[in-house]
Enzyme design. Structure first.
Site, PDB file in Angstrom:
ATOM      1  CG  HIS A  78      -1.761   0.623   0.990  1.00  0.00           C
ATOM      2  ND1 HIS A  78      -3.422   1.132   1.684  1.00  0.00           N
ATOM      3  CD2 HIS A  78      -1.887   2.497   1.047  1.00  0.00           C
ATOM      4  CE1 HIS A  78      -3.866   2.107   1.373  1.00  0.00           C
ATOM      5  NE2 HIS A  78      -3.017   3.108   0.909  1.00  0.00           N
ATOM      6  CD  GLU A 261      -7.741   6.692   4.070  1.00  0.00           C
ATOM      7  OE1 GLU A 261      -7.592   6.301   3.313  1.00  0.00           O
ATOM      8  OE2 GLU A 261      -6.203   7.186   4.719  1.00  0.00           O
TER       9      GLU A 261
HETATM   10  N1  ADE Z   1      -4.999   9.168  -2.318  1.00  0.00           N
HETATM   11  C1  ADE Z   1      -3.261   8.681  -1.820  1.00  0.00           C
HETATM   12  N2  ADE Z   1      -3.483   8.357   0.029  1.00  0.00           N
HETATM   13  C2  ADE Z   1      -4.306   7.762  -0.514  1.00  0.00           C
HETATM   14  C3  ADE Z   1      -5.062   7.540   1.099  1.00  0.00           C
HETATM   15  N3  ADE Z   1      -4.061   7.194   2.809  1.00  0.00           N
HETATM   16  N4  ADE Z   1      -6.636   7.437   1.301  1.00  0.00           N
HETATM   17  C4  ADE Z   1      -6.985   7.808   0.467  1.00  0.00           C
HETATM   18  N5  ADE Z   1      -6.563   7.999  -1.506  1.00  0.00           N
HETATM   19  C5  ADE Z   1      -5.663   8.341  -1.219  1.00  0.00           C
HETATM   20 ZN    ZN Z   2      -3.839   5.136   0.686  1.00  0.00          ZN
END
Ligand code: ADE
Ligand code: ZN
Length: 396
Positions: A78, A261
């Site tokens: 990631h 997230e």
């Molecule tokens: N693009 C870059 N970092 C990100 C993240 N943590 N969440 C969503 N989109 C992203």
């Molecule tokens: Zn990300």
């Protein structure tokens, strides 16, 4: 190239309707009792002792965990390549490309990295990416990341790139992908780091725009392994992209998606059921839904967790509040990654070290995280076994 004086001025390139205030602040996690109900003490203990008669944590003292973290082979799953743009390189590229930054020094840029949520980061991140113009810029960016990754003993990377961030401002798809892949190829030859490339769709843009990007990508089909979904999560559920992901799978792409997230557990369900993803990026909010935890455990669907990112973007107040240990103890295939390390204060090695200290992870936790990453990768079974054997060796 015309100057971009608004870079870092704090203005957003997105319409205000695309922005949402965070309405679901993450709780530190479910009460222990709900975890204990589902994954009770005996089961956790059983898991630990099944790993061997003398658990590694009993053999490796805490002083040696730093050494263990340094020497284990790592896979990074990631990592947004645009998120590896260090302020020093941003200044250099701005100068090289005749772009005017609103900040005078590297220190000024770093001072701006005080985020309140995902959107506040994305505004700065997309503005910063505008210094990337030529193929050489994308090459230099990727090469710099690979050199850092090599110093953390990263052996395999699966990196995201966001073509729309560049094609929407007139940079061609080939400029972006030729630069990134050139460096990845050199990284494999010169640094021994294997790779896969994952193309992400920006979820704050329309599904039609994502479909067009998918069609544009087909000329580069042999270089792109999977597609993903990133950018502003709240208000842009995975279900918005069902047709795009259906088409992507029909073209032979594997699929992943950012979910859980900032977004609710329902977005994780949608990513699993509607987008049929192989992995969930982040996914930390899954612990709010016991049935979802059960599903992730049963199917061993990996989560690519990014501890330092989660604290910088205020998903958790502190690293001590992070739920990584609880994810592992629940039997989820969790991995450690760096997301956008130039913005969040550390690459993968730093993520391992800091989260080990904050959560008092033991050697078996560290080894599980390292093994999980190779198991969760898109490598062949043979390569997975080879790397896993190297991790086992590093444990002794
Ligand atoms: N693009 C870059 N970092 C990100 C993240 N943590 N969440 C969503 N989109 C992203
Ligand atoms: Zn990300």
């Amino acid at each position: 190239m015309s100057p971009v004086p608004w870079i870092f001025s704090g203005s957003s390139r997105f319409a205000s309707s695309d922005r949402e205030t965070k309405t679901h602040p993450l709780l530190p996690g479910p009460p222990t009792s709900s975890l204990t109900d589902r994954f009770g003490q005996t089961q956790i203990e059983k898991k630990i002792y099944e790993r061997g008669s003398t658990p590694a944590f009993a053999r490796i003292g805490s002083m040696n965990l730093t050494g263990l973290i340094a020497r284990i082979p790592k896979a990074e799953l990631h990592l947004h390549i645009e998120g590896t743009l260090e302020p020093e390189m941003m200044m250099q590229l701005a100068r090289r490309n005749g772009i005017e930054l609103a900040y005078a020094s590297v220190e000024d840029i770093r001072r701006a990295y005080d985020f309140t949520d995902l959107q506040s980061f994305l505004d700065i991140y997309y503005a910063g990416a505008q210094v990337l113009i030529r193929e050489q810029d994308f090459y230099d960016l990727t090469w710099a990341y690979l050199e850092r990754a090599a110093s953390d003993n990263v052996r395999h990377v699966e990196i995201f790139f966001d073509p729309q961030t560049h094609t929407d401002r007139g940079i061609s798809f080939s400029t972006v992908i030729d630069g990134i892949c050139g460096a990845l190829q050199d990284g494999e030859t010169r640094l021994g780091i294997t790779y896969r490339l994952i193309m992400c769709f920006l979820r704050h843009l329309s599904a039609d725009a994502a479909m067009q990007t998918l069609e544009d990508s087909l000329s580069y089909r042999d270089r792109i392994h999977a597609v993903g979904l990133d950018s502003s999560e709240l208000g842009h559920p995975p279900s918005k992209f069902v047709q795009v992901f259906d088409r992507a799978r029909s073209e032979g792409y594997l699929t992943v998606a950012h979910a859980g997230e900032e977004g609710p557990p329902d977005y994780i369900w949608q990513a699993l059921d509607a987008l049929k993803v192989e992995r969930i990026d982040h996914g930390v909010r899954c612990l709010e839904d016991p049935a979802l935890v059960q599903r992730l455990v049963d199917k061993q669907t990996p989560l690519t967790v990014c501890p330092l990112s989660n604290v910088k973007l205020r998903v958790f107040d502190t690293l001590e509040d992070h739920n990584l240990k609880r994810l592992l103890d629940a039997g989820i295939c969790a991995t450690v990654n760096s997301d956008d390390p130039a913005y969040f204060g550390g690459y993968i090695g730093e993520n391992f070290l800091r989260v080990q200290q904050a959560l008092d992870l033991n050697a078996d936790d560290i080894l599980s995280l390292a093994r999980n990453a190779f198991a969760a990768s898109f490598l062949s079974g043979r390569d997975k076994r080879r790397y896993t054997a190297e991790i086992d060796q590093a444990a002794h």
